[in-house]
Design a protein around this motif. Structure first.
Motif, mmCIF file in Angstrom:
data_model
loop_
_atom_site.group_PDB
_atom_site.id
_atom_site.type_symbol
_atom_site.label_atom_id
_atom_site.label_comp_id
_atom_site.label_asym_id
_atom_site.label_seq_id
_atom_site.Cartn_x
_atom_site.Cartn_y
_atom_site.Cartn_z
ATOM 1 N N ASP A 211 0.804 -1.224 0.000
ATOM 2 C CA ASP A 211 0.000 0.000 0.000
ATOM 3 C C ASP A 211 0.835 1.271 0.000
ATOM 4 N N TRP A 212 2.063 1.215 -0.478
ATOM 5 C CA TRP A 212 2.919 2.401 -0.383
ATOM 6 C C TRP A 212 2.397 3.557 -1.229
ATOM 7 N N LYS A 213 1.758 3.272 -2.351
ATOM 8 C CA LYS A 213 1.236 4.358 -3.197
ATOM 9 C C LYS A 213 0.107 5.088 -2.485
ATOM 10 N N LEU A 214 -0.798 4.340 -1.892
ATOM 11 C CA LEU A 214 -1.917 4.942 -1.165
ATOM 12 C C LEU A 214 -1.418 5.738 0.042
ATOM 13 N N LEU A 215 -0.498 5.156 0.810
ATOM 14 C CA LEU A 215 0.034 5.858 1.978
ATOM 15 C C LEU A 215 0.804 7.113 1.582
ATOM 16 N N SER A 216 1.525 7.057 0.464
ATOM 17 C CA SER A 216 2.248 8.245 -0.013
ATOM 18 C C SER A 216 1.284 9.334 -0.450
ATOM 19 N N ALA A 217 0.206 8.950 -1.121
ATOM 20 C CA ALA A 217 -0.797 9.938 -1.546
ATOM 21 C C ALA A 217 -1.441 10.598 -0.332
ATOM 22 N N TRP A 218 -1.784 9.816 0.679
ATOM 23 C CA TRP A 218 -2.388 10.384 1.892
ATOM 24 C C TRP A 218 -1.409 11.315 2.610
ATOM 25 N N ALA A 219 -0.142 10.930 2.672
ATOM 26 C CA ALA A 219 0.856 11.789 3.312
ATOM 27 C C ALA A 219 1.022 13.094 2.534
ATOM 28 N N GLY A 220 0.996 13.016 1.207
ATOM 29 C CA GLY A 220 1.095 14.224 0.379
ATOM 30 C C GLY A 220 -0.097 15.141 0.574
ATOM 31 N N ILE A 221 -1.285 14.564 0.642
ATOM 32 C CA ILE A 221 -2.487 15.373 0.862
ATOM 33 C C ILE A 221 -2.437 16.030 2.238
ATOM 34 N N ALA A 222 -2.016 15.276 3.256
ATOM 35 C CA ALA A 222 -1.917 15.840 4.601
ATOM 36 C C ALA A 222 -0.888 16.974 4.645
ATOM 37 N N ALA A 223 0.242 16.800 3.963
ATOM 38 C CA ALA A 223 1.258 17.853 3.926
ATOM 39 C C ALA A 223 0.731 19.090 3.198
ATOM 40 N N ALA A 224 0.013 18.880 2.087
ATOM 41 C CA ALA A 224 -0.558 20.017 1.347
ATOM 42 C C ALA A 224 -1.587 20.762 2.194
ATOM 43 N N MET A 225 -2.420 20.031 2.914
ATOM 44 C CA MET A 225 -3.407 20.678 3.791
ATOM 45 C C MET A 225 -2.715 21.464 4.906
ATOM 46 N N GLY A 226 -1.640 20.925 5.444
ATOM 47 C CA GLY A 226 -0.885 21.645 6.464
ATOM 48 C C GLY A 226 -0.294 22.931 5.939
ATOM 49 N N VAL A 227 0.248 22.883 4.720
ATOM 50 C CA VAL A 227 0.809 24.087 4.097
ATOM 51 C C VAL A 227 -0.288 25.114 3.839
ATOM 52 N N LEU A 228 -1.435 24.657 3.337
ATOM 53 C CA LEU A 228 -2.539 25.583 3.077
ATOM 54 C C LEU A 228 -3.060 26.226 4.362
ATOM 55 N N MET A 229 -3.192 25.449 5.416
ATOM 56 C CA MET A 229 -3.686 26.007 6.680
ATOM 57 C C MET A 229 -2.678 26.988 7.279
ATOM 58 N N THR A 230 -1.389 26.677 7.164
ATOM 59 C CA THR A 230 -0.368 27.597 7.655
ATOM 60 C C THR A 230 -0.381 28.891 6.841
ATOM 61 N N ALA A 231 -0.500 28.766 5.523
ATOM 62 C CA ALA A 231 -0.542 29.958 4.671
ATOM 63 C C ALA A 231 -1.784 30.802 4.981
ATOM 64 N N ALA A 232 -2.927 30.150 5.240
ATOM 65 C CA ALA A 232 -4.137 30.899 5.586
ATOM 66 C C ALA A 232 -3.976 31.622 6.916
ATOM 67 N N ALA A 233 -3.335 30.976 7.888
ATOM 68 C CA ALA A 233 -3.128 31.619 9.186
ATOM 69 C C ALA A 233 -2.172 32.810 9.055
ATOM 70 N N VAL A 234 -1.125 32.661 8.263
ATOM 71 C CA VAL A 234 -0.177 33.763 8.068
ATOM 72 C C VAL A 234 -0.857 34.902 7.323
ATOM 73 N N ALA A 235 -1.627 34.573 6.294
ATOM 74 C CA ALA A 235 -2.323 35.618 5.531
ATOM 75 C C ALA A 235 -3.338 36.337 6.412
ATOM 76 N N LEU A 236 -4.061 35.620 7.242
ATOM 77 C CA LEU A 236 -5.026 36.236 8.135
ATOM 78 C C LEU A 236 -4.325 37.128 9.158
ATOM 79 N N GLY A 237 -3.192 36.652 9.653
ATOM 80 C CA GLY A 237 -2.457 37.443 10.648
ATOM 81 C C GLY A 237 -1.856 38.714 10.087
ATOM 82 N N THR A 238 -1.490 38.710 8.809
ATOM 83 C CA THR A 238 -0.858 39.907 8.240
ATOM 84 C C THR A 238 -1.853 40.877 7.618
ATOM 85 N N THR A 239 -3.026 40.405 7.224
ATOM 86 C CA THR A 239 -3.972 41.299 6.528
ATOM 87 C C THR A 239 -5.160 41.717 7.387
ATOM 88 N N ALA A 240 -5.421 41.021 8.469
ATOM 89 C CA ALA A 240 -6.609 41.347 9.268
ATOM 90 C C ALA A 240 -6.340 42.550 10.168
#
Length: 115
Positions: free
Chosen positions: A68-97
């Motif tokens: 299942d390495w392909k499935l686990l790698s895809a899930w890890a990539g999605i989790a990493a992308a979501m983490g990056v997006l949430m961090t970017a949203a928090a930084v953007a909110l902190g600098t523009t609000a």
């Protein structure tokens, strides 16, 4: 059901029964499904790992990762992308609000909101 226990290799038992103390080292050849033994006289012997091809052995951590390495790698990539997006949203909110809005977010208590 996944039990994740160490899989006992049949090839080890077969080679031990054939050669006993004359085995110097053993390795698993996963591509051929065998165990290969180097004997003390320099010769090599191998034995199959499966008693029957239809036999379903218990799952191990290694077998799950190999299958299942392909499935686990895809899930890890999605989790990493979501983490990056949430961090970017928090930084953007902190600098523009507005600072007053940020203070309201941090001090807002849900118990005080009334309809």
């Amino acid at each position: 059901m996944i039990t994740l226990q160490r899989r006992h290799l049949v090839g080890h038992d077969i080679l031990l029964a054939r050669h006993g103390n004359h085995i110097c080292s053993m390795r698993v050849d996963r591509s051929n499904g065998t165990v290969v033994a180097l004997l003390d006289d320099g010769s090599v012997d191998s034995a199959p790992n499966l008693i029957s091809p239809d036999l379903r052995l218990p799952e191990t951590v290694g077998s799950v990762l190999r299958e299942d390495w392909k499935l686990l790698s895809a899930w890890a990539g999605i989790a990493a992308a979501m983490g990056v997006l949430m961090t970017a949203a928090a930084v953007a909110l902190g600098t523009t609000a507005d600072p007053a809005t940020l203070e309201m977010f941090t001090t807002l208590s849900y118990g005080t909101i009334k309809p």
